[in-house]
Scaffold this motif. Sequence first.
Motif, short mmCIF file in Angstrom:
data_model
loop_
_atom_site.label_atom_id
_atom_site.label_comp_id
_atom_site.label_asym_id
_atom_site.label_seq_id
_atom_site.Cartn_x
_atom_site.Cartn_y
_atom_site.Cartn_z
N MET A 129 -8.00 31.04 14.91
CA MET A 129 -7.51 31.16 13.53
C MET A 129 -8.65 31.49 12.57
O MET A 129 -9.78 31.02 12.75
CB MET A 129 -6.85 29.86 13.07
N ARG A 130 -8.29 32.27 11.57
CA ARG A 130 -9.16 32.50 10.40
C ARG A 130 -8.27 32.33 9.18
O ARG A 130 -7.11 32.74 9.18
CB ARG A 130 -9.81 33.89 10.44
N LEU A 131 -8.84 31.77 8.08
CA LEU A 131 -8.00 31.33 6.96
C LEU A 131 -8.45 31.93 5.63
O LEU A 131 -9.66 32.02 5.36
CB LEU A 131 -8.03 29.80 6.86
N ARG A 132 -7.48 32.31 4.83
CA ARG A 132 -7.69 32.63 3.42
C ARG A 132 -7.20 31.43 2.61
O ARG A 132 -6.12 30.89 2.88
CB ARG A 132 -6.91 33.88 3.00
N GLU A 169 -14.73 40.90 6.51
CA GLU A 169 -16.09 41.42 6.56
C GLU A 169 -17.17 40.34 6.69
O GLU A 169 -18.34 40.68 6.81
CB GLU A 169 -16.37 42.26 5.29
N ARG A 170 -16.80 39.07 6.64
CA ARG A 170 -17.82 38.03 6.74
C ARG A 170 -17.76 37.35 8.10
O ARG A 170 -16.72 37.32 8.76
CB ARG A 170 -17.65 37.00 5.62
N PRO A 171 -18.86 36.78 8.56
CA PRO A 171 -18.88 36.15 9.88
C PRO A 171 -18.13 34.83 9.94
O PRO A 171 -17.67 34.43 11.01
CB PRO A 171 -20.38 35.95 10.13
N GLY A 172 -18.00 34.12 8.81
CA GLY A 172 -17.30 32.84 8.81
C GLY A 172 -15.80 33.01 8.98
O GLY A 172 -15.26 34.12 8.94
N ASP A 173 -15.12 31.87 9.15
CA ASP A 173 -13.67 31.89 9.41
C ASP A 173 -12.83 31.47 8.21
O ASP A 173 -11.61 31.37 8.34
CB ASP A 173 -13.35 30.96 10.60
N VAL A 174 -13.46 31.24 7.03
CA VAL A 174 -12.71 30.83 5.84
C VAL A 174 -13.21 31.62 4.65
O VAL A 174 -14.42 31.78 4.44
CB VAL A 174 -12.88 29.32 5.57
N ALA A 175 -12.27 32.14 3.86
CA ALA A 175 -12.59 32.81 2.59
C ALA A 175 -11.87 32.06 1.48
O ALA A 175 -10.67 31.79 1.58
CB ALA A 175 -12.15 34.27 2.62
N LEU A 192 -11.67 23.62 11.15
CA LEU A 192 -11.26 24.87 11.79
C LEU A 192 -12.16 25.21 12.98
O LEU A 192 -11.69 25.66 14.03
CB LEU A 192 -11.26 26.01 10.77
N LYS A 193 -13.44 24.98 12.82
CA LYS A 193 -14.37 25.26 13.91
C LYS A 193 -14.05 24.40 15.13
O LYS A 193 -14.09 24.88 16.28
CB LYS A 193 -15.81 25.01 13.45
#
Length: 329
Positions: free
Chosen positions: A97-100, A139-145, A84-85
């Motif tokens: 993009m940010r992903l759950r 709420e987190r700086p990363g792009d994946v939860a 993703l990065k």
Amino acid sequence: MNDPVNRTMLLVDIEKFSDRDDVEQAFLRRMLYDMVDRTMERAGIDETLRLRADQGDSVMEFIDPNVPVPQVLRSVISELPAQLKAVNRMASRGAQMRLRTVVASGFIALDERGVWVGGDLNHACRLLDADLLRAALRERPGDVALCVSQSVWTGIVRHHHLGIPAEEFHEVTLASKNGPLPAWLLGPVPASGQAAPSPGAAGPAPTPVPDASGERPGPAGGTEAGPSGGGSASTSAPAAGPAPAAAPAPAAPPPAGIHFTGGAPAFGGSLVMGNQHGVSGGRVDGDVVMGSVGGPPRPGHASDGHAPADATPDPDDRQPPGTGEAGPR
């Protein structure tokens, strides 16, 4: 409908997909599928070992049970964020993009129209759509939860397999239309969510009981106002109560000697009044001197308190009739 089969389920959803225009959505879908394919390939999971279901803004992968679940988890924890990065670095702001993601396991079946169905799949979809998982990504700086189901935690994560940081997973309860769902979230729990208590954790503190003043004991020795205290803010120092009554100071001992402050004291039947010396009985008027005599002599008396032999008798020194030696007749 076909018979249910056991599968490991990987669900991936794009954050705020509906906020993009049609061109951006088409680009994001292609990038999402490419990232998932590369992630699975890097993990050694061939496309013949997985089935895919397209959900528009999300993709679901049903992985063959012969593929170890730790292998799937490691790829989602480490490889997917790296892929993703790389995509986000080359994409415009509208194509970021940010992903759950959710990893679950259970049974699924294919119905007559080629749609995958099953209670375990419904459970996984509700984890993916939970508000707490959305808040965690927001709420987190990363792009994946990442969130895993209770069965994946129990069977895989808690055993600390290589590349799976069990200590970084937190037990949470997710709200859904079918009631609360237990799950495990990788990374910190969002401020808007709530983590379940760890096993063996202390229970809630007992409710402080108000004392007679209407105040409850507060933290660190402070007090907390009760219903009649006009508030509930606690203080960091104990509330000042009524000061205890001071103990009376011990009375100073009287100076040596005998002091009379009124009345008529009696000694051995004698009533003493006035200033006298050498009282032996009877009624005495005048100053009474007891013990050694000090101070200046009285007029007509020696320093020992007796009148000189040639002194004129003092009327006060005369003894009452019937006492002492008889006088001249």
